[in-house]
Structures are given as structure tokens and as C-alpha cells.
Design a protein around this motif. Sequence first.
Motif, PDB file in Angstrom:
ATOM      1  N   LEU A  75      -9.985  -8.661   7.113  1.00 23.84           N
ATOM      2  CA  LEU A  75      -8.875  -8.323   6.224  1.00 23.84           C
ATOM      3  C   LEU A  75      -8.666  -9.407   5.180  1.00 23.84           C
ATOM      4  N   LYS A  76      -8.708 -10.673   5.599  1.00 27.48           N
ATOM      5  CA  LYS A  76      -8.544 -11.770   4.659  1.00 27.48           C
ATOM      6  C   LYS A  76      -9.664 -11.795   3.634  1.00 27.48           C
ATOM      7  N   MET A  77     -10.881 -11.502   4.069  1.00 24.77           N
ATOM      8  CA  MET A  77     -12.014 -11.559   3.164  1.00 24.77           C
ATOM      9  C   MET A  77     -11.901 -10.525   2.050  1.00 24.77           C
ATOM     10  N   VAL A  78     -11.421  -9.335   2.386  1.00 22.09           N
ATOM     11  CA  VAL A  78     -11.366  -8.252   1.402  1.00 22.09           C
ATOM     12  C   VAL A  78     -10.085  -8.328   0.566  1.00 22.09           C
ATOM     13  N   VAL A  79      -8.942  -8.527   1.226  1.00 19.20           N
ATOM     14  CA  VAL A  79      -7.659  -8.475   0.530  1.00 19.20           C
ATOM     15  C   VAL A  79      -7.395  -9.751  -0.248  1.00 19.20           C
ATOM     16  N   ASN A  80      -7.720 -10.902   0.350  1.00 21.80           N
ATOM     17  CA  ASN A  80      -7.424 -12.179  -0.294  1.00 21.80           C
ATOM     18  C   ASN A  80      -8.609 -13.119  -0.106  1.00 21.80           C
ATOM     19  N   PRO A  81      -9.653 -12.979  -0.926  1.00 20.51           N
ATOM     20  CA  PRO A  81     -10.860 -13.799  -0.734  1.00 20.51           C
ATOM     21  C   PRO A  81     -10.596 -15.292  -0.851  1.00 20.51           C
ATOM     22  N   LEU A  82      -9.691 -15.709  -1.734  1.00 21.40           N
ATOM     23  CA  LEU A  82      -9.395 -17.130  -1.876  1.00 21.40           C
ATOM     24  C   LEU A  82      -8.755 -17.687  -0.614  1.00 21.40           C
ATOM     25  N   ARG A  83      -7.839 -16.917  -0.030  1.00 17.01           N
ATOM     26  CA  ARG A  83      -7.210 -17.338   1.218  1.00 17.01           C
ATOM     27  C   ARG A  83      -8.218 -17.326   2.361  1.00 17.01           C
ATOM     28  N   TYR A  84      -9.174 -16.414   2.323  1.00 13.25           N
ATOM     29  CA  TYR A  84     -10.195 -16.327   3.368  1.00 13.25           C
ATOM     30  C   TYR A  84     -11.035 -17.594   3.418  1.00 13.25           C
ATOM     31  N   LEU A 160      -3.200  -0.554  23.087  1.00 13.84           N
ATOM     32  CA  LEU A 160      -2.967   0.017  21.764  1.00 13.84           C
ATOM     33  C   LEU A 160      -2.442  -1.000  20.760  1.00 13.84           C
ATOM     34  N   ALA A 161      -1.891  -2.126  21.209  1.00 14.09           N
ATOM     35  CA  ALA A 161      -1.349  -3.122  20.276  1.00 14.09           C
ATOM     36  C   ALA A 161      -2.430  -3.640  19.325  1.00 14.09           C
ATOM     37  N   PRO A 162      -3.570  -4.140  19.831  1.00 12.05           N
ATOM     38  CA  PRO A 162      -4.617  -4.550  18.882  1.00 12.05           C
ATOM     39  C   PRO A 162      -5.203  -3.385  18.111  1.00 12.05           C
ATOM     40  N   CYS A 163      -5.234  -2.204  18.739  1.00 12.66           N
ATOM     41  CA  CYS A 163      -5.746  -1.026  18.023  1.00 12.66           C
ATOM     42  C   CYS A 163      -4.859  -0.678  16.841  1.00 12.66           C
ATOM     43  N   ALA A 164      -3.542  -0.747  17.022  1.00 14.38           N
ATOM     44  CA  ALA A 164      -2.612  -0.465  15.927  1.00 14.38           C
ATOM     45  C   ALA A 164      -2.777  -1.487  14.803  1.00 14.38           C
ATOM     46  N   PHE A 165      -2.976  -2.752  15.183  1.00 12.50           N
ATOM     47  CA  PHE A 165      -3.204  -3.782  14.163  1.00 12.50           C
ATOM     48  C   PHE A 165      -4.475  -3.495  13.377  1.00 12.50           C
ATOM     49  N   ILE A 166      -5.531  -3.078  14.070  1.00 13.39           N
ATOM     50  CA  ILE A 166      -6.795  -2.796  13.392  1.00 13.39           C
ATOM     51  C   ILE A 166      -6.646  -1.605  12.443  1.00 13.39           C
ATOM     52  N   LEU A 167      -5.958  -0.564  12.896  1.00  8.72           N
ATOM     53  CA  LEU A 167      -5.762   0.608  12.032  1.00  8.72           C
ATOM     54  C   LEU A 167      -4.950   0.253  10.793  1.00  8.72           C
ATOM     55  N   ALA A 168      -3.878  -0.526  10.989  1.00  3.04           N
ATOM     56  CA  ALA A 168      -3.069  -0.944   9.845  1.00  3.04           C
ATOM     57  C   ALA A 168      -3.886  -1.813   8.891  1.00  3.04           C
ATOM     58  N   SER A 169      -4.764  -2.656   9.451  1.00  2.00           N
ATOM     59  CA  SER A 169      -5.610  -3.504   8.612  1.00  2.00           C
ATOM     60  C   SER A 169      -6.575  -2.676   7.789  1.00  2.00           C
ATOM     61  N   TYR A 170      -7.129  -1.621   8.391  1.00  2.00           N
ATOM     62  CA  TYR A 170      -8.069  -0.784   7.651  1.00  2.00           C
ATOM     63  C   TYR A 170      -7.375   0.006   6.545  1.00  2.00           C
ATOM     64  N   VAL A 171      -6.112   0.324   6.741  1.00  2.49           N
ATOM     65  CA  VAL A 171      -5.362   0.966   5.662  1.00  2.49           C
ATOM     66  C   VAL A 171      -5.252   0.019   4.472  1.00  2.49           C
ATOM     67  N   ARG A 172      -4.906  -1.251   4.761  1.00  5.99           N
ATOM     68  CA  ARG A 172      -4.815  -2.242   3.688  1.00  5.99           C
ATOM     69  C   ARG A 172      -6.180  -2.497   3.057  1.00  5.99           C
ATOM     70  N   ILE A 173      -7.231  -2.522   3.881  1.00  4.44           N
ATOM     71  CA  ILE A 173      -8.569  -2.737   3.345  1.00  4.44           C
ATOM     72  C   ILE A 173      -8.984  -1.562   2.457  1.00  4.44           C
ATOM     73  N   GLY A 174      -8.641  -0.334   2.889  1.00  5.65           N
ATOM     74  CA  GLY A 174      -8.955   0.837   2.074  1.00  5.65           C
ATOM     75  C   GLY A 174      -8.289   0.787   0.715  1.00  5.65           C
ATOM     76  N   VAL A 175      -7.033   0.363   0.690  1.00  9.90           N
ATOM     77  CA  VAL A 175      -6.328   0.229  -0.585  1.00  9.90           C
ATOM     78  C   VAL A 175      -6.975  -0.845  -1.452  1.00  9.90           C
ATOM     79  N   ALA A 176      -7.338  -1.979  -0.818  1.00 12.09           N
ATOM     80  CA  ALA A 176      -7.961  -3.068  -1.569  1.00 12.09           C
ATOM     81  C   ALA A 176      -9.333  -2.671  -2.098  1.00 12.09           C
ATOM     82  N   VAL A 177     -10.116  -1.964  -1.277  1.00  7.25           N
ATOM     83  CA  VAL A 177     -11.458  -1.550  -1.706  1.00  7.25           C
ATOM     84  C   VAL A 177     -11.382  -0.570  -2.873  1.00  7.25           C
ATOM     85  N   SER A 178     -10.377   0.300  -2.866  1.00  8.46           N
ATOM     86  CA  SER A 178     -10.221   1.271  -3.958  1.00  8.46           C
ATOM     87  C   SER A 178      -9.926   0.593  -5.293  1.00  8.46           C
ATOM     88  N   ARG A 179      -9.471  -0.657  -5.239  1.00 12.13           N
ATOM     89  CA  ARG A 179      -9.146  -1.383  -6.464  1.00 12.13           C
ATOM     90  C   ARG A 179     -10.270  -2.294  -6.925  1.00 12.13           C
TER      91      ARG A 179
END
Length: 269
Positions: A75-84, A160-179
Motif C-alpha cells: 500500500l505504501k509503495m503504490v499510494v505514497n512511494p516517497l513514504r515507502y 477477518l481483521a487482517p482480511c478486512a485491512f487487506i480489502l480496504a488496502s486494495y480499495v485504496r490501491i485501486g483508486v491510486a492505480v486508476s490515477r
Amino acid sequence: ISGEGRCNSSVCYVAADTSMVDMGLTSITLPHALVQAQTHHWTVPFNSCMAQVFLYLAVGTMELYLLAVTQSLCLKMVVNPLRYAAVVTQRSLCLKMAAASLALVISHAILHTVMAAQLRYCGNRLQHFFCNLQILLRLSCTRPIVHELVVFTEGVLVVLAPCAFILASYVRIGVAVSRLRSAQALRKALSTCGSHLTVVTLFYGTVILPYLRPNSSNAQEHDRVAAIFYTAVAPALNPLIYSLRNKDVAAALTRSMAMFNQPEGQGSS
């Protein structure tokens, strides 16, 4: 990876932890399966079964949380490469996340192992290749209502706790990739996160499926097939997908293999 001094990033640290967990998961379950296949002996001593339950729950759940830690790096690599670039060099952050996950999964494993040890069983013949908690609940002489309630509340939440985090992360990654406008950046994001998504789908899908599938006459057979995937197939694929696709880890592995294959006389000179 651990012995390679030049591979000291967070990615290498998580890859090393994941490899150890994968080896532990297969070592806990597959040797007993091989013994059953050779001897057709389906009974197991009580103490051995409880030890296997604890180790399987601890190591298997730790795998889920390491997937979430890996996802946070993606998530850090895609959404915020500088922070990654700053996060990937901080091994202490991954160490803290791994330690917190370890404390949680050990508590989770102790809880369910103690409750399973207090049940009364009508036999010791397992219709499975290792001591699975669901199989033990079916062997109980009386319906373990309290234990079932804990499994379907605390157990499902922990899974499901880590699964929910992963799903939420992929939503953010999908938005970032579309941009993304750079084709090279898009290919890199899809290559890195696509491989992680494959393992997440395989591992989580087979783990969660027994909880969602209704009871049937072929339930035990379906459970065995699903268990083979998350105890043998997924651990075998993880090193190929995670480690060898990472340049730092692949380079460290190549150097280690070169040192191992170096002639003895040449290495001592």
C-alpha cells in the motif's frame, strides 16, 4: 535472507518471517499426513493432538497477519512511494508489527486449545490428516455450544481483521492505480500487488470457506481438500511469488547459493 547482511530492508525481514511461518505450517501438518497415508492409522494421542492444535492455530493465524503486514508495504509503495522509501528501511516498524501479531495469535491459540482440551470426545479416530479444530468439535460427545460460539465470534474476528485491512488496502490501491499516468509505474504496481492478491485469495479463500459452507454429507472431504491448499499449496507458492519477485531478496538468494556452491578449497583461500 537472515544471514545476508546486504538485505536488511523491511521487505527482506517480512520475507524471512513469512518463509519461517510457511515452513512451520507444513512441518506441523504434512508429516502426520504422510504417516496416515502409509499406515492408514487414523487415531492420534490426545496430548499430540492438542499440541498440534495449538501450533497450527498459532502458526496459521500468524500467516494471516504477515499477509497484512506485506499488504501494508504494498500500500505504501503504490499510494505514497516517497513514504515507502523511508518505511522500507525501518526494520523496527516491521518488528513491532510482527511482535504485536505474535502476541495476539498466541493468545488466540491458547484460548482455543484450552477449550478443546476440556471437551469430552467419543473417539480418537480423525477423518482428517491433522487435528483441525472443526474436526475436534464434531468428535465431541455433546454439542460444544460455548466453544462454537467462541469460534464463530472471536475466531472469525481474529481471522477477518487482517482480511478486512487487506480489502480496504486494495480499495485504496485501486483508486491510486486508476490515477497513475506512467505505464511503467502502472506495470510495477500491478506486478507487485497482483502476486500478493493471488496468494491472499488462495489462502484466505480456503481458510474462510469452511466457515461459510453449510453442513453436508461431503463436508469432511471438502475440508480436507481446502486444508491441502492452505497447508501445502499456499506455503509452497509464497517463496516463489513474494521472495523471488523481489529484487533484493532474489539477489540475496543468488549470492547465498553461489557461496554454498563454491568449492571448499576456493572458499578458504
